[in-house]
Design a protein around this motif. Structure first.
Motif, PDB file in Angstrom:
ATOM      1  N   GLU A   1       0.701  -1.249   0.166  1.00 23.99           N
ATOM      2  CA  GLU A   1       0.041  -0.042   0.063  1.00 23.99           C
ATOM      3  C   GLU A   1       0.836   1.448   0.024  1.00 23.99           C
ATOM      4  O   GLU A   1       0.589   2.214  -0.646  1.00 23.99           O
ATOM      5  CB  GLU A   1      -0.838  -0.229   1.165  1.00 23.99           C
ATOM      6  N   PHE A   2       1.791   1.261   0.823  1.00 28.40           N
ATOM      7  CA  PHE A   2       2.755   2.446   0.818  1.00 28.40           C
ATOM      8  C   PHE A   2       3.348   2.478  -0.378  1.00 28.40           C
ATOM      9  O   PHE A   2       3.499   3.801  -1.025  1.00 28.40           O
ATOM     10  CB  PHE A   2       3.875   2.040   1.975  1.00 28.40           C
ATOM     11  N   SER A   3       3.988   1.573  -0.973  1.00 27.82           N
ATOM     12  CA  SER A   3       4.633   1.801  -2.318  1.00 27.82           C
ATOM     13  C   SER A   3       3.533   2.113  -3.399  1.00 27.82           C
ATOM     14  O   SER A   3       3.992   3.065  -4.171  1.00 27.82           O
ATOM     15  CB  SER A   3       5.085   0.221  -2.849  1.00 27.82           C
ATOM     16  N   THR A   4       2.440   1.851  -3.443  1.00 29.62           N
ATOM     17  CA  THR A   4       1.384   2.398  -4.406  1.00 29.62           C
ATOM     18  C   THR A   4       1.293   3.700  -4.288  1.00 29.62           C
ATOM     19  O   THR A   4       1.083   4.390  -5.159  1.00 29.62           O
ATOM     20  CB  THR A   4       0.067   1.411  -4.298  1.00 29.62           C
ATOM     21  N   PHE A   5       1.131   3.988  -3.134  1.00 26.64           N
ATOM     22  CA  PHE A   5       1.029   5.689  -2.924  1.00 26.64           C
ATOM     23  C   PHE A   5       2.163   6.396  -2.937  1.00 26.64           C
ATOM     24  O   PHE A   5       2.089   7.466  -3.749  1.00 26.64           O
ATOM     25  CB  PHE A   5       0.613   5.684  -0.974  1.00 26.64           C
ATOM     26  N   ILE A   6       3.395   5.919  -2.566  1.00 24.55           N
ATOM     27  CA  ILE A   6       4.697   6.784  -2.971  1.00 24.55           C
ATOM     28  C   ILE A   6       4.848   6.773  -4.169  1.00 24.55           C
ATOM     29  O   ILE A   6       5.403   7.815  -5.097  1.00 24.55           O
ATOM     30  CB  ILE A   6       5.715   6.211  -2.045  1.00 24.55           C
ATOM     31  N   LEU A   7       4.927   5.671  -5.074  1.00 27.39           N
ATOM     32  CA  LEU A   7       5.046   5.744  -6.405  1.00 27.39           C
ATOM     33  C   LEU A   7       4.277   6.554  -7.387  1.00 27.39           C
ATOM     34  O   LEU A   7       4.610   6.911  -8.412  1.00 27.39           O
ATOM     35  CB  LEU A   7       5.323   4.310  -6.864  1.00 27.39           C
TER      36      LEU A   7
END
Length: 103
Positions: free
Chosen positions: A34-40
């Motif tokens: 979830e964090f990766s999706t948000f940040i990317l």
């Protein structure tokens, strides 16, 4: 440690934020995916830093932790302004900065 940080910068940031949240007593329920999706979907990795224009991750509602739907990217100066002027932050109206998309 430095080599790992260079090889896995997103994992490093995730772990660092998770650790600091724990130190400060904030919940951290967002998964790495979830964090990766948000940040990317942002320019956070390129723009993070310590200058006033550097990007930081803000909890929209400070009463909640680091969770999906409660995060957004702000400049450090915007985040600092909210921290020092809580009347500018409206928990009932989380879009304090309408041009910034919450996650």
């Amino acid at each position: 440690a430095r080599r790992w940080k260079q090889r896995y910068p997103l994992q490093y940031v995730y772990n660092k934020i998770k650790y600091r949240a724990s130190e400060r007593g904030h919940s951290f329920t967002i998964s790495f995916v979830e964090f990766s999706t948000f940040i990317l979907g942002t320019e956070y990795m390129e723009g993070k830093g310590r200058s006033k224009h550097g990007l930081s991750i803000d909890r929209i509602n400070p009463a909640l932790g680091y969770e999906a739907g409660n995060l957004r990217i702000l400049t450090l100066s915007e985040n600092s302004r909210l921290a020092h002027a809580p009347h500018l932050r409206h928990p009932a109206d989380p879009d304090t900065f309408n041009d910034l998309e919450p996650f």
